[in-house]
Design a protein around this motif. Sequence first.
Motif, short mmCIF file in Angstrom:
data_model
loop_
_atom_site.label_atom_id
_atom_site.label_comp_id
_atom_site.label_asym_id
_atom_site.label_seq_id
_atom_site.Cartn_x
_atom_site.Cartn_y
_atom_site.Cartn_z
N ARG A 150 57.56 80.09 28.51
CA ARG A 150 56.74 81.22 28.01
C ARG A 150 55.55 80.84 27.26
N ILE A 151 54.48 81.52 27.44
CA ILE A 151 53.31 81.20 26.42
C ILE A 151 53.05 82.52 25.86
N ASN A 152 52.75 82.70 24.55
CA ASN A 152 52.59 83.86 23.86
C ASN A 152 51.49 83.76 23.08
N TYR A 153 50.21 84.61 23.38
CA TYR A 153 49.00 84.25 22.45
C TYR A 153 48.59 85.57 22.04
N TRP A 154 48.70 86.03 20.72
CA TRP A 154 48.35 87.16 20.19
C TRP A 154 47.32 87.00 19.16
N ARG A 155 45.98 87.59 19.40
CA ARG A 155 45.02 87.35 18.55
C ARG A 155 44.31 88.65 18.37
N TYR A 156 43.80 89.06 17.13
CA TYR A 156 42.58 89.91 16.91
C TYR A 156 41.37 89.22 16.70
N ARG A 157 40.60 89.38 17.92
CA ARG A 157 39.45 88.41 17.98
C ARG A 157 38.17 89.50 17.57
N ASP A 158 37.59 89.47 16.56
CA ASP A 158 36.55 90.59 16.26
C ASP A 158 35.31 90.18 16.89
N GLY A 159 35.07 90.58 18.00
CA GLY A 159 33.73 90.08 18.87
C GLY A 159 32.43 90.64 18.20
N LYS A 160 32.62 91.54 17.30
CA LYS A 160 31.21 91.79 16.69
C LYS A 160 31.17 91.26 15.70
N ARG A 161 32.04 90.11 15.04
CA ARG A 161 31.62 89.37 13.80
C ARG A 161 30.46 88.44 14.19
N PRO A 162 29.71 88.30 12.74
CA PRO A 162 28.49 87.47 12.79
C PRO A 162 28.93 86.10 13.45
N LEU A 163 28.04 85.48 13.97
CA LEU A 163 28.10 83.91 14.52
C LEU A 163 29.15 83.80 15.58
N LEU A 164 29.51 84.95 16.14
CA LEU A 164 30.49 84.87 17.15
C LEU A 164 29.65 85.15 18.40
N ASN A 165 29.87 84.35 19.54
CA ASN A 165 29.07 84.95 20.69
C ASN A 165 29.20 86.38 21.14
N LYS A 166 28.21 87.11 21.63
CA LYS A 166 28.36 88.42 21.88
C LYS A 166 28.63 88.91 23.26
N TYR A 167 28.49 87.83 24.45
CA TYR A 167 28.27 88.24 25.66
C TYR A 167 29.85 88.73 26.25
N PRO A 168 30.96 88.07 25.46
CA PRO A 168 32.24 88.51 25.76
C PRO A 168 32.67 90.00 25.59
N LEU A 169 31.74 90.76 24.75
CA LEU A 169 32.06 92.21 24.57
C LEU A 169 31.65 93.09 25.72
N THR A 170 30.76 92.31 26.72
CA THR A 170 30.34 93.14 27.79
C THR A 170 30.48 92.60 29.22
N MET A 171 31.22 91.34 29.10
CA MET A 171 31.50 90.82 30.32
C MET A 171 32.62 91.40 30.96
N GLU A 172 32.94 90.95 32.46
CA GLU A 172 33.84 91.12 33.07
C GLU A 172 35.13 90.00 32.53
N GLN A 173 36.59 90.69 32.45
CA GLN A 173 37.64 89.70 32.21
C GLN A 173 37.52 88.73 31.09
N PRO A 174 36.71 89.15 29.92
CA PRO A 174 36.69 88.26 28.61
C PRO A 174 37.94 87.36 28.33
N MET A 175 39.05 88.06 28.23
CA MET A 175 40.17 87.27 27.68
C MET A 175 40.53 86.22 28.66
N LEU A 176 40.58 86.62 30.01
CA LEU A 176 40.90 85.54 30.94
C LEU A 176 40.02 84.61 31.17
N LEU A 177 38.61 84.85 31.23
CA LEU A 177 37.78 83.73 31.74
C LEU A 177 37.10 83.06 30.23
N GLU A 178 37.37 83.59 29.28
CA GLU A 178 36.95 82.66 27.99
C GLU A 178 38.02 82.07 27.28
#
Length: 345
Positions: A150-178
């Motif tokens: 079993r793999i468990n990965y729980w994270r609060y990723r604030d995608g709006k945080r400065p210095l973090l790439n912004k395209y995951p906010l609008t892309m398809e399947q961000p968690m899966l592909l990134e």
Amino acid sequence: MSQLKVVLVGLGTRGRHWARVIAENPRARLIAGVDPSADSVSILREKLPMLDFPVLTFNEALALQPDLVVLSTPPSVHLEQITACAERGLPVLCEKPLALDFDTARACVEVAEKAGVLLGIGMNFRYLETTRAAREIIQGGRLGQVGFGRINYWRYRDGKRPLLNKYPLTMEQPMLLEQSIHHLDLARFIYGVEVKKLWARTTNPPWSMYRSDATVAAWLLFENRFELQYFGTWMGTNSKNEFQWRTDGSAGMLFQRDIFRGLEYWKAGAAEPEEIELAPQEDFVDDTRGLFDDFLKAVRGEPSTYPSGRDHLKTMVLTLGCAESSRQERMIDLLEYGRQLGMES
Ligand SMILES: NC(=O)c1ccc[n+]([C@@H]2O[C@H](COP(=O)([O-])OP(=O)(O)OC[C@H]3O[C@@H](n4cnc5c(N)ncnc54)[C@H](O)[C@@H]3O)[C@@H](O)[C@H]2O)c1
């Protein structure tokens, strides 16, 4: 030994790791960086004042005749940049994901193969101490026959945080592909077996800041009958992040407490674990150093196990297979799905 000349394209968050890793490697020389964003360049200059390399346009940098190029750019521009490098016979080490769809990822691999240039992928987590030790323990047989995990990965990723790439906010399947792409690649790498069938469901919690699914649940059946449950999210409710990876076998159990550190081996029936000794590593930097060293070996013609573009296509099939299973609401035969995508077995 002479240093290999390296051009780094993309000087954002991940590019700053790369700039350090390349500049500090005694077998390499960072001859130029490329990034059209004045903000990215000034943040890099501010955060890494000790690094002194010119920032040029892509064409100007390639005209310097580097020995290899590192691409730390968003996936949407990888094919165009890999093609330009392949035309000049330059090896490329490219960040993940190679592309957001299978056809484009395959085109990246084919353009490099046709030109006879090496293409490596940024699967730096393969070079973590935890990964190397877990792989050795499992493939060395200390768990006996592996049964389930079993793999468990729980994270609060604030995608709006400065210095973090912004395209995951609008892309398809961000968690899966990134993100999950790293975990799925690690599962292939650590167990040393391919996934045969999978069932997955990707969802987006009502409080998500991401337009598309930020949560992935999957059940994977490997060719050796090993079964793995996966749950990953970027939208845990608070900043209490978790990562655990447990694998049970006939002779023992392996438990990883964190992606970067903390590995316990429990012999079957033991009341106490044996803590696996791991060398200290700087997160995201030493693992990237491992990847870069390995790719430099390949460029020099020395034995190397760098993650190749061709190998990455298997991880892409597995990753995209999760999205497909969720879309179709059914179990997927991965070999068949790969064939549909045009993947040679
Ligand atoms: N392997 C890892 O652990 C890891 C970690 C984080 C990010 N990544 C990957 O690295 C890549 C970059 O992510 P990031 O977080 O640094 O994003 P980012 O948005 O912080 O940085 C990307 C940079 O690329 C630049 N760029 C865009 N188009 C360009 C072009 N045509 N030529 C040159 N530069 C261009 C942007 O201006 C930006 O500065 C992504 O593919 C991401 O998935 C990998």
